[in-house]
Design a protein around this motif. Structure first.
Motif, PDB file in Angstrom:
ATOM      1  N   LYS A  16       0.836  -1.205   0.000  1.00  0.00           N
ATOM      2  CA  LYS A  16       0.000   0.000   0.000  1.00  0.00           C
ATOM      3  C   LYS A  16       0.872   1.257   0.000  1.00  0.00           C
ATOM      4  O   LYS A  16       0.663   2.170  -0.807  1.00  0.00           O
ATOM      5  CB  LYS A  16      -0.897  -0.017   1.238  1.00  0.00           C
ATOM      6  N   GLU A  17       1.863   1.298   0.866  1.00  0.00           N
ATOM      7  CA  GLU A  17       2.705   2.502   0.945  1.00  0.00           C
ATOM      8  C   GLU A  17       3.446   2.739  -0.368  1.00  0.00           C
ATOM      9  O   GLU A  17       3.543   3.872  -0.840  1.00  0.00           O
ATOM     10  CB  GLU A  17       3.707   2.377   2.105  1.00  0.00           C
ATOM     11  N   LEU A  18       3.988   1.657  -0.944  1.00  0.00           N
ATOM     12  CA  LEU A  18       4.757   1.830  -2.186  1.00  0.00           C
ATOM     13  C   LEU A  18       3.859   2.269  -3.330  1.00  0.00           C
ATOM     14  O   LEU A  18       4.202   3.154  -4.117  1.00  0.00           O
ATOM     15  CB  LEU A  18       5.472   0.523  -2.545  1.00  0.00           C
TER      16      LEU A  18
ATOM     17  N   GLU B 232       1.003   3.816  -3.113  1.00  0.00           N
ATOM     18  CA  GLU B 232       0.579   5.205  -2.876  1.00  0.00           C
ATOM     19  C   GLU B 232       1.674   6.180  -3.284  1.00  0.00           C
ATOM     20  O   GLU B 232       1.396   7.249  -3.847  1.00  0.00           O
ATOM     21  CB  GLU B 232       0.180   5.407  -1.406  1.00  0.00           C
ATOM     22  N   ASN B 233       2.914   5.816  -3.022  1.00  0.00           N
ATOM     23  CA  ASN B 233       4.021   6.681  -3.469  1.00  0.00           C
ATOM     24  C   ASN B 233       4.031   6.798  -4.993  1.00  0.00           C
ATOM     25  O   ASN B 233       4.270   7.881  -5.533  1.00  0.00           O
ATOM     26  CB  ASN B 233       5.363   6.123  -2.994  1.00  0.00           C
ATOM     27  N   SER B 234       3.767   5.679  -5.679  1.00  0.00           N
ATOM     28  CA  SER B 234       3.750   5.718  -7.143  1.00  0.00           C
ATOM     29  C   SER B 234       2.614   6.618  -7.631  1.00  0.00           C
ATOM     30  O   SER B 234       2.777   7.396  -8.573  1.00  0.00           O
ATOM     31  CB  SER B 234       3.574   4.311  -7.713  1.00  0.00           C
TER      32      SER B 234
ATOM     33  N   SER C 181       8.361  15.113   0.244  1.00  0.00           N
ATOM     34  CA  SER C 181       8.228  16.209  -0.715  1.00  0.00           C
ATOM     35  C   SER C 181       6.770  16.674  -0.759  1.00  0.00           C
ATOM     36  O   SER C 181       6.402  17.482  -1.589  1.00  0.00           O
ATOM     37  CB  SER C 181       8.642  15.706  -2.105  1.00  0.00           C
ATOM     38  N   LYS C 182       5.931  16.150   0.157  1.00  0.00           N
ATOM     39  CA  LYS C 182       4.490  16.302  -0.045  1.00  0.00           C
ATOM     40  C   LYS C 182       3.785  17.283   0.874  1.00  0.00           C
ATOM     41  O   LYS C 182       2.565  17.368   0.871  1.00  0.00           O
ATOM     42  CB  LYS C 182       3.830  14.927   0.063  1.00  0.00           C
ATOM     43  N   LEU C 183       4.528  17.985   1.694  1.00  0.00           N
ATOM     44  CA  LEU C 183       3.892  18.983   2.561  1.00  0.00           C
ATOM     45  C   LEU C 183       4.532  20.343   2.304  1.00  0.00           C
ATOM     46  O   LEU C 183       5.140  20.919   3.210  1.00  0.00           O
ATOM     47  CB  LEU C 183       4.072  18.607   4.036  1.00  0.00           C
TER      48      LEU C 183
ATOM     49  N   LEU D  14      -1.430  11.396  -1.185  1.00  0.00           N
ATOM     50  CA  LEU D  14      -1.797  10.334  -0.263  1.00  0.00           C
ATOM     51  C   LEU D  14      -0.815  10.279   0.909  1.00  0.00           C
ATOM     52  O   LEU D  14      -1.173   9.997   2.033  1.00  0.00           O
ATOM     53  CB  LEU D  14      -1.835   8.987  -0.993  1.00  0.00           C
ATOM     54  N   GLY D  15       0.469  10.522   0.626  1.00  0.00           N
ATOM     55  CA  GLY D  15       1.489  10.490   1.664  1.00  0.00           C
ATOM     56  C   GLY D  15       1.669  11.875   2.284  1.00  0.00           C
ATOM     57  O   GLY D  15       1.202  12.861   1.738  1.00  0.00           O
ATOM     58  N   PHE D  16       2.296  11.930   3.423  1.00  0.00           N
ATOM     59  CA  PHE D  16       2.700  13.215   4.004  1.00  0.00           C
ATOM     60  C   PHE D  16       3.566  13.014   5.236  1.00  0.00           C
ATOM     61  O   PHE D  16       4.179  13.922   5.740  1.00  0.00           O
ATOM     62  CB  PHE D  16       1.480  14.092   4.361  1.00  0.00           C
TER      63      PHE D  16
ATOM     64  N   GLU E 214       7.375   8.558   6.409  1.00  0.00           N
ATOM     65  CA  GLU E 214       7.782   7.464   7.290  1.00  0.00           C
ATOM     66  C   GLU E 214       7.916   6.127   6.599  1.00  0.00           C
ATOM     67  O   GLU E 214       8.612   5.251   7.103  1.00  0.00           O
ATOM     68  CB  GLU E 214       6.711   7.273   8.374  1.00  0.00           C
ATOM     69  N   ALA E 215       7.217   5.962   5.459  1.00  0.00           N
ATOM     70  CA  ALA E 215       7.081   4.616   4.915  1.00  0.00           C
ATOM     71  C   ALA E 215       8.432   4.032   4.496  1.00  0.00           C
ATOM     72  O   ALA E 215       8.809   2.939   4.928  1.00  0.00           O
ATOM     73  CB  ALA E 215       6.106   4.618   3.747  1.00  0.00           C
ATOM     74  N   LEU E 216       9.158   4.757   3.630  1.00  0.00           N
ATOM     75  CA  LEU E 216      10.407   4.170   3.124  1.00  0.00           C
ATOM     76  C   LEU E 216      11.404   3.878   4.244  1.00  0.00           C
ATOM     77  O   LEU E 216      11.936   2.764   4.308  1.00  0.00           O
ATOM     78  CB  LEU E 216      11.006   5.057   2.033  1.00  0.00           C
TER      79      LEU E 216
END
Ligand code: ADP
Ligand code: MG
Length: 592
Positions: A27-29, A31-33, A77-79, A90-92, A95-97
């Motif tokens: 899911k995290e990967l 969402e990053n894509s 890079s998302k905030l 979707l991310g912010f 933390e995922a990677l």
């Protein structure tokens, strides 16, 4: 002694929250894509995601120094303007990677549009080597190997390989439903599990790809709301509901969520037409102004908080109820198909009569039983079909609607009606039960709730938290005819109950209501109980199976079904009628 935890340990702790199983990493990967603007996302897993998870996209890509930052904690890079109520991605959390990298072996290969080659970064147990030039397409490919090798305890809690793989499939389906414009594929090793080409403009095609075209045929579309909140999507007809809630997909601003409040609202919307253990399949999209929803509730971001939860609930419950009630009686196509498949199976049984070439040659063989059948039907005593004269005579005086003209009753239980496009078989008891029930509900709505004051107020002992929950909604309950006040911290006192309930188990009712308020934040139970009493009475007040009906009686029932909301299913969600289109009948006889 207080000390700062080392970075690697902090990341492993975070991984415990964000990446609880392989599907969460997928899911995290993915969402990053999606956040990177990918048009195509290809996913490969092996060993249920434990051995390998590979996500390959054609998104923006990263250059070498961005890659180094990407695997650092809290780097995103998302905030751009640090505003958690104005999220465009979707991310912010950033933390995922780093979390995944802390518990697995990760390799990132990425190339931006203006680079003439890719870079590759390898990171193992949280330790990264500097990026090196590598071959690679535009976009990003991330390979995760040996997930959780660094946290053996977590490894032990994983389910079977198959169960983990199912969870991966489920999450990819959810993301694919959220973004029909993006192409997705999923492979288990070399085995193809999903191949979803991008579908332009309407999500309907993607919904059909994932939920099957049967779902679309047996569901209704809704699209309601205002400028700041809008609910759209598909929900299955009550008669096409399923035994579990697995096929319920909910999206808030393009984000797949599994939120109790939302699912509770769906339950509320269907409460009246479905038994408790049946669940509608659905794909519902809620679009809401960014500042009215907070997604920063849970690390996995599958829960949301609304600024006006009651309004959202009201929108969902109301939209579902209105659309269900407004629906012309509609039988599920799946039901007819199932019946159809069944008769075909029967035809395929060895030894049964089947119109083949050789059978046609033996027509002589057929003639005997056929003639016999016609002879029987021609007798005046034939009792399976009501003589046409009485029926046809009635039809002109009454306009015939969608449910057709009654042609007869079989076995004192089913009504056969002829419609413009085929025929309908009605279960007279189920149908009538629903009609009586809807009438009683309408009466309740028109004439209001009657109150019955208890001679001796009843004290019900409850958990203090439940007492608080009831107290909080006392006004709302009073409006429904249930007067309750708290009676010390551990009990409530019931002074009045709704008159419609008659003699009832007050303790059971109150504790069910309290539990429901505590769980959902509102009470469907009381309304349901009122409805249930009505339903039980309806059942006793309606025509039984086995009673023979006259032509006018049958036609009256059909006309009332056309007028009555929710008449396509009985109070338990079973269908009240089944429809066979002329085309189906023709196919049955091999005319098509
Ligand atoms: P977040 O998504 O919350 O920002 P992540 O740890 O998931 O945190 O990712 C960190 C950063 O790495 C992202 O903000 C993004 O800039 C970059 N990144 C991750 N995956 C990709 C990808 N597939 N394509 C381009 N950039 C990516
Ligand atoms: Mg992310």
């Amino acid at each position: 002694m207080i000390r700062r935890l080392p970075e690697g340990l902090v990341n492993r702790i975070a991984a415990g929250e964000v990446i609880e199983r392989p599907a969460a990493a997928v899911k995290e990967l993915v969402e990053n894509s999606i956040d990177a603007g990918a048009q195509r996302i290809d996913i490969v897993v092996t060993g249920g995601g434990r051995d390998l998870i590979q996500v390959d996209d054609d998104g923006s890509g990263m250059d070498a120094d961005q890659m180094v930052l990407a695997v650092e904690r809290h780097a995103t890079s998302k905030l751009p303007d640090n505003d958690l109520l104005n999220l465009s991605y979707l991310g912010f959390r950033g933390e995922a990677l780093p979390s995944i990298a802390a518990v697995a072996r990760m390799e990132i290969t990425s190339r931006t549009r203006h680079a003439d080659h890719a870079f590759r970064l390898q990171i193992e147990g949280g330790i990264a080597a500097p990026p090196t030039p590598a071959p690679g397409r535009f976009g990003t490919r991330i390979d995760i190997r040996d997930l959780f090798y660094a946290t053996p305890a977590r490894l032990k809690f994983l389910r079977s390989e198959r169960a983990e793989l199912m969870a991966v499939v489920d999450i990819v389906k959810r993301l694919a439903l959220a973004r029909p414009d993006i192409g997705f594929s999923l492979h288990d090793g070399a085995r193809r599990l999903l191949m979803l080409p991008p579908t332009a403009d309407t999500p309907a095609n993607r919904v059909a790809q994932i939920m099957g075209s049967d779902f679309l045929n047996d569901s209704f579309y809704l699209n309601e709301g205002s400028t700041d909140v809008r609910l759209s999507g598909w929900a299955s007809l009550p008669t096409a509901a399923r035994g579990n809630a697995a096929a319920q997909y909910f999206f808030v601003n393009g984000r797949p969520v599994r939120d109790r409040q939302l699912l509770g609202a769906v339950r509320g919307g269907f409460a009246d037409v479905l038994a408790h253990d049946r669940h509608p399949a659905l794909a519902l999209y809620l679009e809401i102004a960014k500042d009215m929803v907070d997604v920063n509730v849970h690390p996995a971001k599958t829960e949301v908080r609304f600024r006006e939860p009651d309004r959202i609930r009201g929108l969902i419950v109301g939209a579902l109820r209105r659309n269900l009630a407004a629906m012309a009686p509609r039988a599920t196509e799946a039901m007819a198909k199932r019946a159809f498949a069944y008769t075909q199976q029967a035809q395929d049984l060895p030894g049964s009569v089947r119109p083949t070439a050789s059978a046609a040659d033996n027509m002589g063989l057929f003639n005997t039983p056929l003639q016999g059948a016609f002879a029987h039907a021609a007798e005046p005593s034939a009792r399976y079909l009501v003589p046409d004269a009485t029926n046809r005579g009635d039809v002109p005086s009454q306009p015939v609607g969608r449910m057709g003209a009654a042609r007869g009753q079989v076995h004192g239980t089913y009504i056969i009606a002829e419609t413009e496009t085929g025929m309908i078989l009605v279960d007279q008891h189920a149908a009538h039960e629903r009609l009586v029930y809807e009438r009683m509900k309408a009466d309740l709505a028109d004439n209001g709730i009657t109150r019955h004051a208890l001679l001796i107020p009843e004290v019900v002992e409850l958990d203090p938290a439940l007492v608080l929950a009831l107290d909080d909604r006392a006004d709302e309950l009073a409006a429904l005819g249930l007067a309750i006040e708290s009676f010390g911290p551990n009990a409530v006192m019931v002074r009045e109950i709704p008159g419609h309930l008659g003699k009832t188990d007050i303790k059971g009712l109150v504790s069910d209501i309290a539990a429901e308020i505590a769980e959902l934040g509102s009470s469907e139970t009381l309304r349901n109980r009122l409805d249930m009493v009505a339903a039980t009475m309806a059942c006793h007040g309606s025509v039984r199976a086995g009673r023979s009906l006259s032509g006018p009686e049958m036609n009256a029932l059909l006309r009332e079904m056309e007028r009555t909301p929710n008449s396509g299913q009985c109070n338990h969600g079973r269908p009240t009628f089944v429809e066979l289109k002329l085309g189906d009948i023709e196919r049955l006889f091999g005319r098509r």
